[in-house]
Design an enzyme around this catalytic site. Structure first.
Site, PDB file in Angstrom:
ATOM      1  N   THR A   1      -0.097   8.079  18.298  1.00  0.00           N
ATOM      2  CA  THR A   1      -1.078   9.131  18.007  1.00  0.00           C
ATOM      3  C   THR A   1      -1.578   9.054  16.565  1.00  0.00           C
ATOM      4  O   THR A   1      -0.875   8.589  15.669  1.00  0.00           O
ATOM      5  CB  THR A   1      -0.497  10.534  18.248  1.00  0.00           C
ATOM      6  OG1 THR A   1       0.553  10.792  17.302  1.00  0.00           O
ATOM      7  CG2 THR A   1       0.017  10.664  19.668  1.00  0.00           C
ATOM      8  N   ARG A   2      -2.804   9.523  16.396  1.00  0.00           N
ATOM      9  CA  ARG A   2      -3.409   9.672  15.083  1.00  0.00           C
ATOM     10  C   ARG A   2      -4.213  10.972  15.069  1.00  0.00           C
ATOM     11  O   ARG A   2      -4.588  11.501  16.113  1.00  0.00           O
ATOM     12  CB  ARG A   2      -4.331   8.499  14.749  1.00  0.00           C
ATOM     13  CG  ARG A   2      -3.653   7.143  14.604  1.00  0.00           C
ATOM     14  CD  ARG A   2      -2.753   7.078  13.389  1.00  0.00           C
ATOM     15  NE  ARG A   2      -2.205   5.746  13.211  1.00  0.00           N
ATOM     16  CZ  ARG A   2      -1.068   5.324  13.770  1.00  0.00           C
ATOM     17  NH1 ARG A   2      -0.391   6.141  14.566  1.00  0.00           N
ATOM     18  NH2 ARG A   2      -0.620   4.117  13.533  1.00  0.00           N
TER      19      ARG A   2
ATOM     20  N   LYS B   1       1.197   3.615  -3.373  1.00  0.00           N
ATOM     21  CA  LYS B   1       0.744   5.004  -3.427  1.00  0.00           C
ATOM     22  C   LYS B   1       1.889   5.957  -3.767  1.00  0.00           C
ATOM     23  O   LYS B   1       1.694   6.963  -4.463  1.00  0.00           O
ATOM     24  CB  LYS B   1       0.112   5.397  -2.085  1.00  0.00           C
ATOM     25  CG  LYS B   1      -1.228   4.737  -1.806  1.00  0.00           C
ATOM     26  CD  LYS B   1      -2.318   5.250  -2.730  1.00  0.00           C
ATOM     27  CE  LYS B   1      -3.693   4.786  -2.290  1.00  0.00           C
ATOM     28  NZ  LYS B   1      -4.772   5.314  -3.154  1.00  0.00           N
TER      29      LYS B   1
ATOM     30  N   TYR C   1       0.836  -1.210   0.000  1.00  0.00           N
ATOM     31  CA  TYR C   1       0.000   0.000   0.000  1.00  0.00           C
ATOM     32  C   TYR C   1       0.867   1.254   0.000  1.00  0.00           C
ATOM     33  O   TYR C   1       0.711   2.141  -0.850  1.00  0.00           O
ATOM     34  CB  TYR C   1      -0.921  -0.017   1.218  1.00  0.00           C
ATOM     35  CG  TYR C   1      -1.884   1.141   1.277  1.00  0.00           C
ATOM     36  CD1 TYR C   1      -2.943   1.236   0.377  1.00  0.00           C
ATOM     37  CD2 TYR C   1      -1.754   2.139   2.245  1.00  0.00           C
ATOM     38  CE1 TYR C   1      -3.841   2.298   0.443  1.00  0.00           C
ATOM     39  CE2 TYR C   1      -2.652   3.195   2.316  1.00  0.00           C
ATOM     40  CZ  TYR C   1      -3.693   3.265   1.408  1.00  0.00           C
ATOM     41  OH  TYR C   1      -4.579   4.323   1.462  1.00  0.00           O
TER      42      TYR C   1
ATOM     43  N   GLU D   1       4.121   1.797  -0.729  1.00  0.00           N
ATOM     44  CA  GLU D   1       4.944   2.004  -1.922  1.00  0.00           C
ATOM     45  C   GLU D   1       4.090   2.094  -3.181  1.00  0.00           C
ATOM     46  O   GLU D   1       4.466   2.759  -4.148  1.00  0.00           O
ATOM     47  CB  GLU D   1       5.980   0.881  -2.055  1.00  0.00           C
ATOM     48  CG  GLU D   1       7.008   0.864  -0.931  1.00  0.00           C
ATOM     49  CD  GLU D   1       7.944   2.066  -0.954  1.00  0.00           C
ATOM     50  OE1 GLU D   1       7.851   2.910  -1.870  1.00  0.00           O
ATOM     51  OE2 GLU D   1       8.796   2.160  -0.051  1.00  0.00           O
TER      52      GLU D   1
ATOM     53  N   VAL E   1     -11.065   3.246  14.218  1.00  0.00           N
ATOM     54  CA  VAL E   1     -12.367   3.805  14.584  1.00  0.00           C
ATOM     55  C   VAL E   1     -13.460   2.748  14.468  1.00  0.00           C
ATOM     56  O   VAL E   1     -14.263   2.559  15.396  1.00  0.00           O
ATOM     57  CB  VAL E   1     -12.704   5.037  13.724  1.00  0.00           C
ATOM     58  CG1 VAL E   1     -14.138   5.492  13.974  1.00  0.00           C
ATOM     59  CG2 VAL E   1     -11.740   6.187  14.029  1.00  0.00           C
ATOM     60  N   SER E   2     -13.511   2.047  13.343  1.00  0.00           N
ATOM     61  CA  SER E   2     -14.549   1.025  13.167  1.00  0.00           C
ATOM     62  C   SER E   2     -14.369  -0.122  14.152  1.00  0.00           C
ATOM     63  O   SER E   2     -15.348  -0.647  14.707  1.00  0.00           O
ATOM     64  CB  SER E   2     -14.571   0.512  11.727  1.00  0.00           C
ATOM     65  OG  SER E   2     -13.278   0.186  11.282  1.00  0.00           O
TER      66      SER E   2
END
Length: 337
Positions: free
Chosen positions: A210-211, A149, A145, A147, A188-189
């Site tokens: 952190t996010r 992108k 994913y 690399e 989150v889901s």
């Protein structure tokens, strides 16, 4: 002015919200999707609209259409999905970009690429500006994913320099909201489902990584502003919410908002999982006049209401994967397989 607009991955989480906005603006919208991770229910309400068309197609294969704009959003975007078939994930990013850029070149269409904050890897600069080149593992389990992108961004800028294709590149930071796939494995889901069911909430590592969480409506506003920006603004531009929260804080807030009795449990940190992620959105503010407006508490409240309304029997659970395994656990699983 009405435009004919192609949205690849248009039945997905972000794509369906984008289609909503474009249809409401009166554009003629073609939604292209192969339904690997998306749901037809996301765009069911649009099927009766005269300016909306659904095409089942895989972007790794060429398609011939006449369009004015292209939003290229097609790609599995969560670890449990993109690690299920990493080779196909890389093909979607690279071959999908080539096919859509070729279409844009032939049509003279403006084209938008949904890139990701994952191009920064596990950053050693905080927050991450667009000028930061990243700290990425090119051979890790997430590399298909990350690399993929990064390669797509390269292709977009080469088509811009070599063929004068009118491009826009956005780097998306963690986004959440209604229509997220309930089994996409994102934090989150995962937390909302676990809280609603009263299950233990699983934190990886110490929960202090952190996010930054951006509500989907804010993100789509950023997409539309970038696409409408002057042609000397190709990007890449970070779009995300600079509000920074630890994963533990997120879990505690979701427990509060759901009134759940869930307890926190800790598991080993997955391989190559970033410890910090926060966008520097200076460029978005200066170039687009964009910044997020939805607070995390408000966005989570809407997202929880959506998840509580779902019939989970209509969604496929993920197949076997090692996306949330630590490096040591992953090695053991490979040894046993």
């Amino acid at each position: 002015m009405m435009k004919r607009i192609l949205v690849t991955g248009g039945a997905g989480f972000l794509g369906s919200h984008l289609c909503d906005r474009l249809v409401a603006q009166g554009h003629d919208v073609i939604c292209l999707d192969n339904f690997f991770t998306s749901q037809k229910s996301n765009i069911k309400h649009l099927l009766t609209e005269p300016n909306f068309e659904l095409v089942r197609h895989d972007v790794t294969h060429p398609i011939w259409l006449e369009v004015d704009e292209i939003y290229n959003l097609a790609c599995p975007a969560s670890p449990v999905h993109y690690q299920y078939n990493p080779i196909k994930t890389m093909k979607v990013s690279v071959m999908g970009a080539i096919n859509m850029l070729g279409l844009a070149k032939r049509c003279g269409a403006k084209i938008f690429q949904a890139s990701t904050s994952e191009v920064y890897g596990d950053p050693d600069i905080h927050p991450q500006p667009e000028s930061y080149r990243g700290n990425v593992n090119p051979i890790g389990v997430r590399s298909c994913y990350d690399e993929g992108k990064r390669a797509a961004e390269t292709l977009f800028f080469d088509y811009w320099r070599s063929n004068n294709v009118n491009i826009r590149v956005v780097r998306i930071f963690n986004t959440y909201g209604p229509r997220m796939h309930p089994y996409d494995g994102r934090v989150v889901s995962n937390f909302i489902l676990q809280a609603i069911k009263g299950e233990d909430i699983t934190l990886y590592g110490d929960g202090l990584q952190t996010r930054s969480f951006c509500y989907v409506d804010d993100l789509i506003n950023g997409f539309l502003k970038l696409m409408a920006a002057p042609d000397d603004c190709p990007g890449p531009i970070n779009i995300g919410n600079p509000g920074e929260f630890t994963i533990k804080q997120l879990a505690e807030l979701i427990i509060e908002l759901t009134g759940s009795s869930s307890k926190l449990v800790y598991m080993p940190l997955p391989q190559d999982d970033p410890t910090q992620r926060k966008p520097d959105i200076t460029l978005a503010k200066e170039k687009l006049g964009w910044q997020p407006t939805v607070e995390l508490r408000d966005g989570l409240t809407k997202t929880i209401e959506y998840f509580a309304s779902l019939d989970l029997s209509k969604y496929r659970k993920p197949t076997g994967h090692t996306a949330h395994c630590s490096t040591e656990t992953d090695e053991k699983m490979r040894t046993l397989s």
